[in-house]
Scaffold this motif. Sequence first.
Motif, PDB file in Angstrom:
ATOM      1  N   ASP A  31     -90.533 -13.500  78.359  1.00  0.00           N
ATOM      2  CA  ASP A  31     -90.527 -12.901  76.863  1.00  0.00           C
ATOM      3  C   ASP A  31     -92.213 -14.061  76.381  1.00  0.00           C
ATOM      4  N   GLU A  32     -93.005 -13.371  75.889  1.00  0.00           N
ATOM      5  CA  GLU A  32     -94.176 -14.258  75.112  1.00  0.00           C
ATOM      6  C   GLU A  32     -93.482 -14.749  73.873  1.00  0.00           C
ATOM      7  N   ARG A  33     -92.399 -14.481  73.742  1.00  0.00           N
ATOM      8  CA  ARG A  33     -91.555 -15.311  72.376  1.00  0.00           C
ATOM      9  C   ARG A  33     -91.309 -16.162  72.934  1.00  0.00           C
ATOM     10  N   LEU A  34     -91.207 -16.715  74.512  1.00  0.00           N
ATOM     11  CA  LEU A  34     -89.949 -18.247  74.829  1.00  0.00           C
ATOM     12  C   LEU A  34     -90.503 -18.837  74.994  1.00  0.00           C
ATOM     13  N   THR A  35     -91.123 -20.663  75.181  1.00  0.00           N
ATOM     14  CA  THR A  35     -91.647 -21.706  75.070  1.00  0.00           C
ATOM     15  C   THR A  35     -90.710 -22.541  76.229  1.00  0.00           C
ATOM     16  N   ALA A  36     -90.557 -22.933  77.495  1.00  0.00           N
ATOM     17  CA  ALA A  36     -89.822 -23.621  77.911  1.00  0.00           C
ATOM     18  C   ALA A  36     -90.098 -25.180  77.704  1.00  0.00           C
ATOM     19  N   ALA A  95     -94.527 -26.665  64.478  1.00  0.00           N
ATOM     20  CA  ALA A  95     -93.678 -26.425  65.465  1.00  0.00           C
ATOM     21  C   ALA A  95     -94.625 -25.960  66.429  1.00  0.00           C
ATOM     22  N   ALA A  96     -95.782 -25.079  65.788  1.00  0.00           N
ATOM     23  CA  ALA A  96     -96.871 -23.940  65.625  1.00  0.00           C
ATOM     24  C   ALA A  96     -98.150 -25.128  66.692  1.00  0.00           C
ATOM     25  N   GLU A  97     -98.075 -26.557  65.907  1.00  0.00           N
ATOM     26  CA  GLU A  97     -98.624 -27.904  66.269  1.00  0.00           C
ATOM     27  C   GLU A  97     -97.912 -28.080  67.167  1.00  0.00           C
ATOM     28  N   LEU A  98     -97.577 -28.625  67.582  1.00  0.00           N
ATOM     29  CA  LEU A  98     -95.962 -29.121  68.049  1.00  0.00           C
ATOM     30  C   LEU A  98     -95.993 -28.975  69.611  1.00  0.00           C
ATOM     31  N   PHE A  99     -95.726 -27.218  69.443  1.00  0.00           N
ATOM     32  CA  PHE A  99     -95.273 -26.663  71.539  1.00  0.00           C
ATOM     33  C   PHE A  99     -96.728 -25.596  71.592  1.00  0.00           C
ATOM     34  N   VAL A 157     -86.933 -14.258  64.304  1.00  0.00           N
ATOM     35  CA  VAL A 157     -88.186 -15.708  64.084  1.00  0.00           C
ATOM     36  C   VAL A 157     -88.553 -14.983  65.009  1.00  0.00           C
ATOM     37  N   GLU A 158     -89.774 -15.304  65.373  1.00  0.00           N
ATOM     38  CA  GLU A 158     -91.177 -14.564  66.421  1.00  0.00           C
ATOM     39  C   GLU A 158     -90.990 -16.032  67.180  1.00  0.00           C
ATOM     40  N   ARG A 159     -90.845 -16.793  67.681  1.00  0.00           N
ATOM     41  CA  ARG A 159     -90.601 -17.746  68.242  1.00  0.00           C
ATOM     42  C   ARG A 159     -89.335 -18.648  68.698  1.00  0.00           C
ATOM     43  N   GLN A 160     -89.333 -18.891  69.702  1.00  0.00           N
ATOM     44  CA  GLN A 160     -88.245 -20.093  70.824  1.00  0.00           C
ATOM     45  C   GLN A 160     -88.513 -21.229  71.357  1.00  0.00           C
ATOM     46  N   ILE A 206     -90.054 -20.063  63.750  1.00  0.00           N
ATOM     47  CA  ILE A 206     -90.633 -20.597  65.509  1.00  0.00           C
ATOM     48  C   ILE A 206     -88.932 -22.235  65.309  1.00  0.00           C
ATOM     49  N   ASP A 207     -88.407 -20.844  66.136  1.00  0.00           N
ATOM     50  CA  ASP A 207     -86.979 -21.726  66.604  1.00  0.00           C
ATOM     51  C   ASP A 207     -87.401 -23.182  68.065  1.00  0.00           C
ATOM     52  N   VAL A 208     -87.438 -24.089  67.580  1.00  0.00           N
ATOM     53  CA  VAL A 208     -87.586 -25.352  68.721  1.00  0.00           C
ATOM     54  C   VAL A 208     -86.602 -26.052  68.657  1.00  0.00           C
TER      55      VAL A 208
END
Length: 324
Positions: A110-115, A319-323, A71-74, A5-7
């Motif tokens: 895209d499901e890989r992106l978190t805003a 990051a998986a826990e935070l975001f 990178v699987e999530r950003q 995860i790229d934060v």
Amino acid sequence: MTAVIDVHAHAAPRTLLSDLAAGRERFPGVEVRSHESTYTVAFSGGTPTRPIAPGLIDLDRRLGWLDEQGVERQVIGGWLDIFGYDLPAAEGAAWAELLTSAVGEIAAADERLTALGTVPLQDPERAAAALVACRRAGLPGIMIATRAGGRELDDPAYTSFWEAADDTGAVVFLHPGFAGAGPRYQDFGLVNGLARLEDSTVTLARMLYAGIPARFPRARIVVAHGGAALPYVLGRLTRNHALHPQTTADPLESFARLYFDSVVFDPLTLEFLVAKAGAARVLLGSDYPFPIGDLAPREVVGQADLKDSDRTAILGQTAAELFT
């Protein structure tokens, strides 16, 4: 396996900018002009921004980069140059809400992106309300600059803002702007090379001495660029606190509550950061799409002399826990 995860990444909404440039969307204090294949933005009659980098508005380019880098999530925040902190408070609040919605639409593609949301930091009360709204909308938190309108983040006026971050358990991603860029930084590319780091370091030192992270422990404060010089000068700040215990909070107590991205470029520096903060407090970052960013972010983590468990934590476990 834990997802990578790229934060730390940025985005700008092409559709919103196009609508503003064409007059389909109107804000009195926001002027968007076409510039070749992209745009510039000016606020309240001020100087236009740099042309918006194509990587900020090109979703296909972003997704291709994620594939190339493994990178699987950003996590994407807005571009700080268009946060609109120079706008009057009411218009700034409306602009921040629209920008949050537009960046959210990018992430929804895209499901890989978190805003991350944007808030009108120039008005602390409105910023607090916007932060709460972001959390109610399901966002993990917000991205903010190190100050707005000359007001420091440790100013008592921001108490309600930090209370909102604490109450909602929000991520507050702290990113420098151009606030530290005086005349001596104009040569050699030092605005990006150094001034931003000075800006973050001073803001963080003030926050630690004001005890902000310790006073609001459920706010998850993430700091860009490895915390700038803060990890290196922490000993000096601690010594200064020992000399002035009545006017400064213990910086170590608040430092222990911060999270840091990995945008430091140098394996030895990353090792030092992990030794100071702990691997569970360091997160993979790229600063995508900027050339000053680390556009091959996994390499420094692989090159650093770290335990496998430390790499797992940095690459995505924390990051998986935070975001979420």
